[in-house]
Design an enzyme around this catalytic site. Structure first.
Site, PDB file in Angstrom:
ATOM      1  N   ASN A 120       0.856  -1.177   0.000  1.00 28.14           N
ATOM      2  CA  ASN A 120       0.000   0.000   0.000  1.00 28.14           C
ATOM      3  C   ASN A 120       0.893   1.228   0.000  1.00 28.14           C
ATOM      4  OD1 ASN A 120      -2.888   0.851   0.242  1.00 28.14           O
ATOM      5  ND2 ASN A 120      -2.031   2.020   1.947  1.00 28.14           N
ATOM      6  N   ARG A 121       0.375   2.320  -0.545  1.00 29.50           N
ATOM      7  CA  ARG A 121       1.184   3.540  -0.627  1.00 29.50           C
ATOM      8  C   ARG A 121       1.683   3.941   0.769  1.00 29.50           C
ATOM      9  NH1 ARG A 121      -0.635   8.605  -0.938  1.00 29.50           N
ATOM     10  NH2 ARG A 121      -2.749   7.809  -0.938  1.00 29.50           N
ATOM     11  N   VAL A 149      -6.921   0.307  -6.873  1.00 31.35           N
ATOM     12  CA  VAL A 149      -6.899   1.730  -6.535  1.00 31.35           C
ATOM     13  C   VAL A 149      -8.000   2.443  -7.309  1.00 31.35           C
ATOM     14  CG1 VAL A 149      -4.429   1.722  -6.005  1.00 31.35           C
ATOM     15  CG2 VAL A 149      -5.172   2.275  -8.329  1.00 31.35           C
ATOM     16  N   ALA A 175     -10.189   4.408  -9.927  1.00 36.14           N
ATOM     17  CA  ALA A 175     -10.121   4.439 -11.392  1.00 36.14           C
ATOM     18  C   ALA A 175      -9.617   5.805 -11.854  1.00 36.14           C
ATOM     19  CB  ALA A 175     -11.506   4.164 -11.964  1.00 36.14           C
ATOM     20  N   ASN A 190     -13.174  -0.099 -10.968  1.00 35.67           N
ATOM     21  CA  ASN A 190     -14.251   0.180 -11.933  1.00 35.67           C
ATOM     22  C   ASN A 190     -13.730   1.107 -13.022  1.00 35.67           C
ATOM     23  OD1 ASN A 190     -16.600  -1.250 -11.367  1.00 35.67           O
ATOM     24  ND2 ASN A 190     -17.265   0.206  -9.806  1.00 35.67           N
ATOM     25  N   SER A 197     -17.633  -7.408  -8.898  1.00 36.97           N
ATOM     26  CA  SER A 197     -18.868  -6.892  -8.310  1.00 36.97           C
ATOM     27  C   SER A 197     -19.225  -7.632  -7.039  1.00 36.97           C
ATOM     28  CB  SER A 197     -20.029  -7.018  -9.296  1.00 36.97           C
ATOM     29  OG  SER A 197     -21.222  -6.567  -8.674  1.00 36.97           O
ATOM     30  N   GLY A 198     -19.867  -6.901  -6.152  1.00 36.31           N
ATOM     31  CA  GLY A 198     -20.358  -7.510  -4.918  1.00 36.31           C
ATOM     32  C   GLY A 198     -20.027  -6.683  -3.699  1.00 36.31           C
ATOM     33  N   GLY A 199     -19.403  -5.533  -3.934  1.00 40.94           N
ATOM     34  CA  GLY A 199     -19.090  -4.650  -2.809  1.00 40.94           C
ATOM     35  C   GLY A 199     -18.092  -5.296  -1.853  1.00 40.94           C
ATOM     36  N   LYS A 206     -18.535  -5.195 -16.968  1.00 39.03           N
ATOM     37  CA  LYS A 206     -18.815  -4.683 -15.611  1.00 39.03           C
ATOM     38  C   LYS A 206     -19.571  -3.356 -15.679  1.00 39.03           C
ATOM     39  CE  LYS A 206     -18.797  -4.272 -11.127  1.00 39.03           C
ATOM     40  NZ  LYS A 206     -18.817  -2.918 -10.703  1.00 39.03           N
ATOM     41  N   HIS A 258     -23.061  -4.166 -16.445  1.00 39.83           N
ATOM     42  CA  HIS A 258     -23.631  -4.707 -15.199  1.00 39.83           C
ATOM     43  C   HIS A 258     -24.121  -3.558 -14.319  1.00 39.83           C
ATOM     44  CE1 HIS A 258     -23.170  -5.357 -10.866  1.00 39.83           C
ATOM     45  NE2 HIS A 258     -23.548  -6.608 -11.064  1.00 39.83           N
ATOM     46  N   ASN A 259     -23.279  -2.547 -14.164  1.00 40.48           N
ATOM     47  CA  ASN A 259     -23.654  -1.417 -13.318  1.00 40.48           C
ATOM     48  C   ASN A 259     -24.821  -0.630 -13.917  1.00 40.48           C
ATOM     49  OD1 ASN A 259     -21.470  -2.237 -11.785  1.00 40.48           O
ATOM     50  ND2 ASN A 259     -20.794  -0.162 -11.360  1.00 40.48           N
ATOM     51  N   GLU A 317     -27.750  -2.465 -13.111  1.00 40.00           N
ATOM     52  CA  GLU A 317     -27.978  -2.246 -11.664  1.00 40.00           C
ATOM     53  C   GLU A 317     -28.765  -0.946 -11.444  1.00 40.00           C
ATOM     54  OE1 GLU A 317     -24.350  -2.623  -9.170  1.00 40.00           O
ATOM     55  OE2 GLU A 317     -24.784  -0.601  -8.463  1.00 40.00           O
ATOM     56  N   ARG A 333     -37.169  14.745 -42.681  1.00 41.85           N
ATOM     57  CA  ARG A 333     -35.740  14.963 -42.932  1.00 41.85           C
ATOM     58  C   ARG A 333     -35.492  15.220 -44.417  1.00 41.85           C
ATOM     59  NH1 ARG A 333     -32.621  10.804 -42.356  1.00 41.85           N
ATOM     60  NH2 ARG A 333     -30.734  11.943 -41.804  1.00 41.85           N
TER      61      ARG A 333
END
Ligand code: 6PG
Length: 474
Positions: free
Chosen positions: A33-34, A75, A77, A103, A129-131, A183, A186-187, A190, A444
């Site tokens: 980790n940073r 990290v 997006a 994401n 996905s799935g939190g 994904k 998917h969102n 959602e 048109r």
């Protein structure tokens, strides 16, 4: 020195839980980790769950990984992802893999994949996905990138993914940005699903006159039938909850302005570019946007509307269930159409049935319903729309009277149902023998000589509207 099978850098809650999930499945995990406080905290608190190899520097982290190296970045997006790639890529060798589990926008993933491919590094944009809970106990995982990288990564990812009927909710989606594209959609779905549920709640509250706790019961019942899903389940939980501070229904103390991080918006922007009508997702994004325009809503408070009294009759909840199911079929059909179009545009060869299968568990839209979608694509992988699958056609036919009644009731009472209405409009548009698009084309041609095609002859034509109105070939 002990080597790690995989490494995770970025140990905020998603990264931390993913690392723990890997360790719990017997995979040794290098951690970075940073700020190393997070790394230390993880090892102190959860070190007993498996083999963790903490590293203070990128160099030590990379040195701790077995070859070919599997490095997962968790990290934010956008810029932060590019910064981490720039930091680690120079330390890697050809054949190594960088997995981006955030994401990310799929266009960024395509750019990064192409750049790293030139250096022989596999960049694997992966939808997860799935939190937080999913990351720890089994998410749905959508990896893109090369098929070769999946050979090395797939077994680990499948290990930690949710399982439905023993099948992991993880499969190789397709090359380069395919995983993040799927994904994203998917969102988007959602968003549409959540909007339809919100409209159902609003109708039950203001058209049927039920209290939140009663509506929670309705959702609980629905969750035992064809609507069974995670989102319906949590809706019942939220509606049954009472605010501790005020004793009021929790839903009444939450500010009615929905936020969004951007994936729903990207879905719609991308759909517009692909020319795919994802009106259910678009209305859901716009509904959040409308809710957030506090000043606009304030200014419009006194616009005239009909009296809002509960309608008589106990059948409304059943009608709403049907409208919800039918609208949900439409929203998912549109989302899958977008995946089909994206796959064709980018040459990804995505197996649509497999996408439905890996969404059955682990992810936010997990639902019994997705098994139906999987079966529909199994029966006809080339089907142009899910609406014509025999099961869904029958359900839509059975629901349509109630669906129309619900939309009509909402309009009469002044209850906004953009999700239900647009789904019904899409259904009727696809069914229509003739659409007024013929008139649009004629207009048109009138103002811009844009030409039109005819129903009875090939070719394109133009009418000399400003002259003698004869028809010429365009
Ligand atoms: C998931 C979720 C997750 C998150 C999104 C949506 O699949 O686990 O979709 O990615 O909830 O960030 O959030 P917004 O509603 O803020 O766009």
């Amino acid at each position: 020195m002990e080597m790690a099978r995989i490494g995770v850098t970025g140990l905020a809650v998603m990264g931390r839980n993913l690392a723990r999930n890997l360790a719990r499945h017997g995979h040794s995990v290098a951690l970075h980790n940073r700020t190393s406080a997070r790394t230390k905290a993880l090892v102190e608190e959860f070190g007993g769950e498996g083999t963790f190899i903490p590293a203070d520097t990128p160099e030590a982290f990379v040195a701790a990984l077995e070859r070919p190296r599997r490095l997962v970045i968790m990290v934010k997006a956008g810029g932060p992802t590019d910064a981490v790639i720039d930091e680690f890529a120079p330390l890697l060798d050809p054949g190594d893999m960088i997995v981006d589990g955030g994401n990310a926008n799929f266009t960024d993933t395509r750019r990064r994949e192409a750049a790293l491919r030139e250096r022989g590094i596999h960049f694997v944009g992966t939808g997860i996905s799935g939190g937080e809970e999913g990351a720890l106990h089994g998410p749905s995982i959508m990896p893109g990138g090369s098929a070769e990288s999946y050979t090395a990564l797939g077994p680990l990812l499948e290990d930690i993914a949710a399982k439905v009927d023993g099948t992991p909710c993880c499969t190789h989606v397709g090359p380069d940005g395919a995983g993040h594209f799927v994904k994203m959609v998917h969102n988007g779905i959602e968003y549409a699903d959540m909007q339809l549920i919100a409209e159902s709640y609003d109708l039950l509250r203001h058209a049927a006159g039920l209290a939140p706790a009663e509506i929670a019961e309705v959702f609980r019942t629905w969750n035992t039938g064809r609507l069974e899903s995670y989102l319906i389940e949590i809706t019942a939980e939220v509606l049954a909850h009472t605010d501790v501070a005020t004793g009021r229904p929790f839903v009444d103390v939450v500010l009615d302005q929905a936020e969004q991080k951007g994936t729903g918006r990207w879905t719609v922007q991308t759909a517009l570019d692909l020319g795919v009508p994802v009106s259910g997702i678009a209305e859901a994004v716009f509904a959040r946007s409308v809710s957030g325009h506090a000043g606009l809503r304030e200014a419009a408070q006194n616009l005239p509307g009909p009296a809002r009294g509960p309608v008589a009759g106990s059948g409304l909840a059943d009608a709403v269930e049907k409208a919800l199911y039918a609208s949900k079929i439409v929203a998912y059909a549109q989302g899958f159409h977008q995946i089909q179009a994206g796959s064709a545009e980018y040459g990804w060869d995505i197996d649509l049935g497999a996408m439905a299968a890996i969404w059955r568990g682990g992810c936010i839209i997990r639902a019994r319903f997705l098994d139906r979608i999987r079966a529909a694509y199994q029966a006809d992988p080339e089907t142009p729309t899910l609406l014509t699958d025999a099961h869904f056609t029958e359900a839509l036919g059975d629901a349509q009277d109630a669906w129309r009644e619900v939309v009509g009731t909402a309009a009469r009472l002044g209850i906004p149902v953009p999700g239900f209405s647009t789904a019904l409009a899409y259904y009727d548009s696809l069914r229509a023998d003739r659409l007024p698009a013929a008139l649009t084309q004629a207009q048109r041609d009138y103002f811009g000589a844009h030409t039109y095609r005819r129903v009875d002859r090939d070719g394109s034509f133009h009418t000399l509207w400003g002259g003698d109105r004869t028809e010429v070939t365009g």
